[in-house]
Design a protein around this motif. Structure first.
Motif, mmCIF file in Angstrom:
data_model
loop_
_atom_site.group_PDB
_atom_site.id
_atom_site.type_symbol
_atom_site.label_atom_id
_atom_site.label_comp_id
_atom_site.label_asym_id
_atom_site.label_seq_id
_atom_site.Cartn_x
_atom_site.Cartn_y
_atom_site.Cartn_z
ATOM 1 N N ASP A 278 0.827 -1.207 0.000
ATOM 2 C CA ASP A 278 0.000 0.000 0.000
ATOM 3 C C ASP A 278 0.859 1.254 0.000
ATOM 4 O OD1 ASP A 278 -2.309 -1.521 0.044
ATOM 5 O OD2 ASP A 278 -2.399 -1.568 2.236
ATOM 6 N N PHE A 279 1.949 1.245 0.773
ATOM 7 C CA PHE A 279 2.826 2.423 0.796
ATOM 8 C C PHE A 279 3.528 2.620 -0.550
ATOM 9 C CE2 PHE A 279 2.573 1.414 5.381
ATOM 10 C CZ PHE A 279 2.141 2.641 5.843
ATOM 11 N N LEU A 280 3.907 1.505 -1.213
ATOM 12 C CA LEU A 280 4.522 1.633 -2.540
ATOM 13 C C LEU A 280 3.535 2.206 -3.553
ATOM 14 C CD1 LEU A 280 6.578 -1.697 -2.758
ATOM 15 C CD2 LEU A 280 7.463 0.626 -2.440
ATOM 16 N N VAL A 281 2.279 1.774 -3.451
ATOM 17 C CA VAL A 281 1.246 2.317 -4.346
ATOM 18 C C VAL A 281 1.049 3.803 -4.075
ATOM 19 C CG1 VAL A 281 -1.200 2.237 -4.953
ATOM 20 C CG2 VAL A 281 0.082 0.106 -4.677
ATOM 21 N N ARG A 282 1.056 4.187 -2.794
ATOM 22 C CA ARG A 282 0.942 5.607 -2.454
ATOM 23 C C ARG A 282 2.094 6.406 -3.058
ATOM 24 N NH1 ARG A 282 -1.052 6.738 3.744
ATOM 25 N NH2 ARG A 282 -3.143 5.838 3.569
ATOM 26 N N ALA A 283 3.304 5.869 -2.962
ATOM 27 C CA ALA A 283 4.467 6.571 -3.505
ATOM 28 C C ALA A 283 4.340 6.736 -5.012
ATOM 29 C CB ALA A 283 5.742 5.807 -3.145
ATOM 30 N N GLY A 284 3.912 5.661 -5.688
ATOM 31 C CA GLY A 284 3.734 5.752 -7.139
ATOM 32 C C GLY A 284 2.645 6.732 -7.527
ATOM 33 N N THR A 285 1.557 6.744 -6.752
ATOM 34 C CA THR A 285 0.455 7.670 -7.033
ATOM 35 C C THR A 285 0.902 9.120 -6.890
ATOM 36 O OG1 THR A 285 -1.127 6.025 -6.216
ATOM 37 C CG2 THR A 285 -1.887 8.305 -6.374
ATOM 38 N N ILE B 177 -2.851 14.769 -0.783
ATOM 39 C CA ILE B 177 -3.571 13.488 -0.886
ATOM 40 C C ILE B 177 -3.590 12.740 0.437
ATOM 41 C CG2 ILE B 177 -3.655 11.265 -2.087
ATOM 42 C CD1 ILE B 177 -2.307 12.567 -4.464
ATOM 43 N N TYR B 178 -2.444 12.622 1.101
ATOM 44 C CA TYR B 178 -2.329 11.753 2.268
ATOM 45 C C TYR B 178 -2.044 12.499 3.569
ATOM 46 C CZ TYR B 178 -2.000 8.212 -1.377
ATOM 47 O OH TYR B 178 -2.250 7.420 -2.459
ATOM 48 N N GLY B 179 -2.007 13.822 3.520
ATOM 49 C CA GLY B 179 -1.735 14.565 4.736
ATOM 50 C C GLY B 179 -0.278 14.402 5.171
ATOM 51 N N ASP B 180 -0.038 14.419 6.493
ATOM 52 C CA ASP B 180 1.332 14.352 7.031
ATOM 53 C C ASP B 180 1.677 12.958 7.558
ATOM 54 O OD1 ASP B 180 1.931 17.014 6.495
ATOM 55 O OD2 ASP B 180 0.870 17.680 8.305
ATOM 56 N N ASP B 181 1.184 11.918 6.909
ATOM 57 C CA ASP B 181 1.492 10.558 7.331
ATOM 58 C C ASP B 181 2.996 10.300 7.166
ATOM 59 O OD1 ASP B 181 0.411 7.758 7.995
ATOM 60 O OD2 ASP B 181 1.639 7.400 6.211
ATOM 61 N N GLU B 182 3.692 9.996 8.284
ATOM 62 C CA GLU B 182 5.146 9.858 8.274
ATOM 63 C C GLU B 182 5.597 8.630 7.494
ATOM 64 O OE1 GLU B 182 7.421 11.899 9.248
ATOM 65 O OE2 GLU B 182 5.978 13.370 9.987
ATOM 66 N N ALA B 183 4.866 7.536 7.611
ATOM 67 C CA ALA B 183 5.263 6.322 6.907
ATOM 68 C C ALA B 183 5.224 6.535 5.393
ATOM 69 C CB ALA B 183 4.350 5.160 7.304
ATOM 70 N N THR B 184 4.149 7.190 4.908
ATOM 71 C CA THR B 184 4.059 7.475 3.474
ATOM 72 C C THR B 184 5.205 8.373 3.032
ATOM 73 O OG1 THR B 184 1.652 7.278 3.563
ATOM 74 C CG2 THR B 184 2.580 8.431 1.676
ATOM 75 N N LYS B 185 5.540 9.382 3.858
ATOM 76 C CA LYS B 185 6.633 10.292 3.529
ATOM 77 C C LYS B 185 7.955 9.541 3.440
ATOM 78 C CE LYS B 185 9.012 14.417 5.259
ATOM 79 N NZ LYS B 185 9.070 15.416 6.355
#
Length: 704
Positions: A344-351, A370-378
């Motif tokens: 899911d995090f890889l898909v977020r990064a690609g998006t 899109i995802y706010g300040d979510d640290e893991a996504t960052k």
């Protein structure tokens, strides 16, 4: 009091107010009666000025032929007796309207008659190309979607119906106006209409505003009534198309009031009150015109959004407005947040990278949006950017290609040549077989002549005998069948049936012209081509202006000679490119284009031009269209079947089993029932003839 009588009184009380819009009336009517179909009929049949009553009739059409009324009871149990129709005044100006709108004529009614207890008429709709709206209505009629007609009439004599509590017989009635009207939206009909490239404005008009999602859904598909808000003060928002229709109606009414006002004003003695009324009406008209112009401009600007299969296609500018960071979404009560998997995090990064590339904005800005300040996504995004990997693209398998959404937009129509046959038959004589198996056209032979002679005094006067001949036309037809599976019928977007209907009509028009313009003689199956038995004239050599003038002279001369100078309605048949060449041919020594102005007006040497790509380049034909007799060819008949068994052969189909028993079976044969398929058949009754010889002249291989 009987429940039937009570219901009649309730229906009588629910009538549209003069200033009430369609949406407001339907809300009020459905609340009071609980029957949307009845409310729709009340709206379509509402009484007009001068006690004109309207009755709607819907039935299966035969081409453009409609049953306008029959002797079945209507929603009030009233019956219009067919032998009591008075049609003389209507026949003087048989205008066909749409939706009883005097500002929306779509054609005329022809062959109006009473037959088998039915009032029947043929709709002669305005020619194709008159307007986009009329062309769309024509396609909806051809598809069998638009098939309801409403007659407006003045009652002359009535008598009660004894078999009902309150119904009446209209034993005599004068027909005032007749309109093609909309019917309550059917989901299948609406889907077919959308697949036929019908504009949103026309769908709203035909389906009474039910073609858009913004309107209130009145009933669910299982017949239940839609839920309504308790606050009656807030009405559902009308569609933009309906607002335009209402604004046009108000503008027409204001102009009629202004015209009626000045009809009653004496210019020699105008009072202040009359001037004040005129100024007030002028101000209202000006304001309404501004409002209508603004609505139409808004409709034009919003035309960039189209709804196809619940996917929105929106035309956007390159620069996007700034968006605030998405707020953190709190979960209700003690529900634990969703656990994201590493993928899911890889898909977020690609998006994020994909949208940053498309919007040309910084990656961090898009991520926060899109995802706010979510640290893991960052963290995953920063790692993926620094890693030695291929960026996400729309064409890389297993890496963002699967994220790209796909839709099917409106079908792009094939550019087909304009047909010659309907335009040529418009200049000539158009007939219909009806119930007749033959049409006999009598003509007089040129010889012997019955001309008078000078006779001396007391001398006997010669007695001469003429000769007559006749041409007999029998029914002939063009036909074709095409098939498709049930699966493609149910899941294709646009609907495959509508596309195939249009394709069959377009291709058949070209095929019809190819037979019309060939030189083959008539057979028991087909009529003779226009060039049958007519030798081609030699083209003028040398090219340029001299060749153009020379060919015009010899073609017109041959036509005048062949008709003994009696040319009544001559016309040219030419390829558009040939017409363009004639317009660009210059006169020697002058440099001007002598024929350009006349050709721009659709004429050459004073004769009208019928242009079509079905005429071969280099071929120029002249015909006296007054001698061209066309029978049928105006309304193709479409029939569909899921039970037929067909020989699947496109050139020389045979009977399924032919010859003496056991017979020879055709091959291959396919059953529509067994294969769960559908077959669409076109039948086009058509025949033609030339009433006399010498009315066609042509040149092949012109040099200009």
């Amino acid at each position: 009091m009987s429940s039937k009588l009570q219901r009649r009184q309730r229906v009588r009380q629910v009538e549209p107010d003069d200033d009430e819009t369609y949406s407001d009336f339907m809300d009020r009517c459905v609340d009071e009666l609980g029957d949307e179909d009845v409310c729709q009929m009340i709206w379509d049949e509402r009484a007009g000025d001068g006690e004109v009553i309207r009755k709607t009739h819907a039935s299966k059409t035969n081409g453009m032929e409609f049953v306008l009324s029959d002797e079945t009871p209507d929603r009030m149990d009233d019956v219009i007796m067919s032998d009591g129709w008075q049609l003389d005044n209507f026949r003087k100006n048989p205008i066909a309207l749409f939706g009883h709108r005097s500002d929306f004529p779509i054609g005329t009614w022809k062959d109006l008659r009473v037959e088998k207890k039915q009032l029947i008429g043929r709709l002669d709709i305005a020619p194709e190309g008159t307007s986009e709206r009329i062309d769309e209505i024509r396609r909806l009629i051809d598809a069998g979607i638009l098939r309801a007609v409403s007659v407006g009439f003045k009652p002359i004599e009535t008598k009660p119906r004894k078999e009902t509590d309150w119904g009446v017989f209209y034993t005599k009635a004068e027909l005032v106006e007749t309109s093609v009207v909309s019917v309550p939206a059917n989901p299948n009909a609406l889907a077919i209409a959308k697949s036929m490239n019908i504009s949103a404005a026309t769908i709203d008009l035909v389906f009474a505003g039910q073609g858009t999602k913004g309107d209130l859904g009145r009933r669910s598909f299982n017949g239940g009534q839609a839920s309504r808000k308790s606050d009656d003060k807030r009405r559902p928002t009308m569609s933009l198309a309906q607002r335009i229709v209402d604004a046009e109606k108000r503008l027409v009414e204001l102009r009629d009031k202004l015209s009626a006002h000045f009809d009653n004003v004496d210019d020699t003695n105008v009072s202040d009150q009359q001037l004040e009324t005129a100024n007030e009406l002028n101000a209202k008209i000006t304001q309404e015109e501004k409002n209508l112009a603004a609505l139409r401009e808004a409709e034009k600007h919003l035309a960039g959004t189209a709804d196809v299969s619940n996917h929105s296609v929106v035309v956007r500018q390159q620069q996007q407005p700034e968006r605030p960071a998405a707020p953190a979404l709190s979960r209700p009560f003690s529900i634990a947040p969703k656990k994201l998997e590493p993928m899911d995090f890889l898909v977020r990064a690609g998006t994020v990278q994909l949208f940053a590339h498309l919007l040309r904005k910084p990656v961090d800005e898009v991520r926060r949006t899109i995802y706010g300040d979510d640290e893991a996504t960052k963290a995953v995004l920063e790692w993926s950017i620094k890693a030695a990997s291929t960026p996400a693209t729309t064409f890389t398998p297993s890496w963002a290609q699967e994220l790209v959404q796909q839709i099917v937009v409106d079908f792009m129509a094939l550019l087909m040549p304009k047909s010659i046959f309907p335009r040529l038959s418009g200049y000539g004589l158009s007939l219909s077989f009806g119930r007749n198996g033959k049409i006999v056209i009598p003509t007089r032979a040129r010889t012997p002549t019955i001309a008078g002679s000078f006779v001396g005094e007391g001398q006997p006067i010669p007695v001469r005998q003429g000769a007559f001949a006749s041409q007999t036309l029998v029914p002939k037809k063009m036909a074709v069948i095409t098939t498709w599976t049930r699966e493609i019928d149910e899941h294709s977007v646009p609907a495959v049936e509508g596309l195939l209907r249009n394709a069959i009509q377009e291709d058949t028009a070209v095929s019809l012209d190819s037979v019309l313009l060939d030189s083959n003689p008539a057979t028991s199956v087909r009529p003779a081509g226009l060039l049958s038995g007519v030798a081609s004239l030699p083209p003028t050599a040398g090219g340029g202006f001299a060749a153009l003038v020379g060919d015009i002279k010899q073609i017109t001369g041959a036509l005048l000679t062949g008709t003994l100078g009696n040319v009544r309605s001559p016309a040219w048949l030419m390829n558009p490119q040939q017409i363009n060449s004639a317009g660009l041919t210059t006169a020697p020594g002058v440099g001007a284009f002598p024929f350009r102005t006349e050709i721009d007006q659709g004429r050459l040497s004073g004769w009208p031009i019928i242009d079509s790509g079905t005429v071969p380049m280099g071929t120029v034909i002249a015909v006296d269209a007054a001698d061209f007799v066309a029978v049928g060819g105006d309304a193709p008949r479409f029939e569909i079947s899921d039970q037929a068994t067909l020989h699947m052969e496109d050139t020389a189909p045979a009977d399924i089993v032919s010859g003496a028993a056991p017979g020879t079976p055709a091959n291959p044969v396919k059953s529509m029932w067994q294969t769960d398929s559908l077959a669409l058949r076109l039948i086009l009754p058509v025949n033609w003839a030339l009433r006399r010889s010498g009315v066609v002249a042509w040149v092949q291989g012109v040099t200009w």
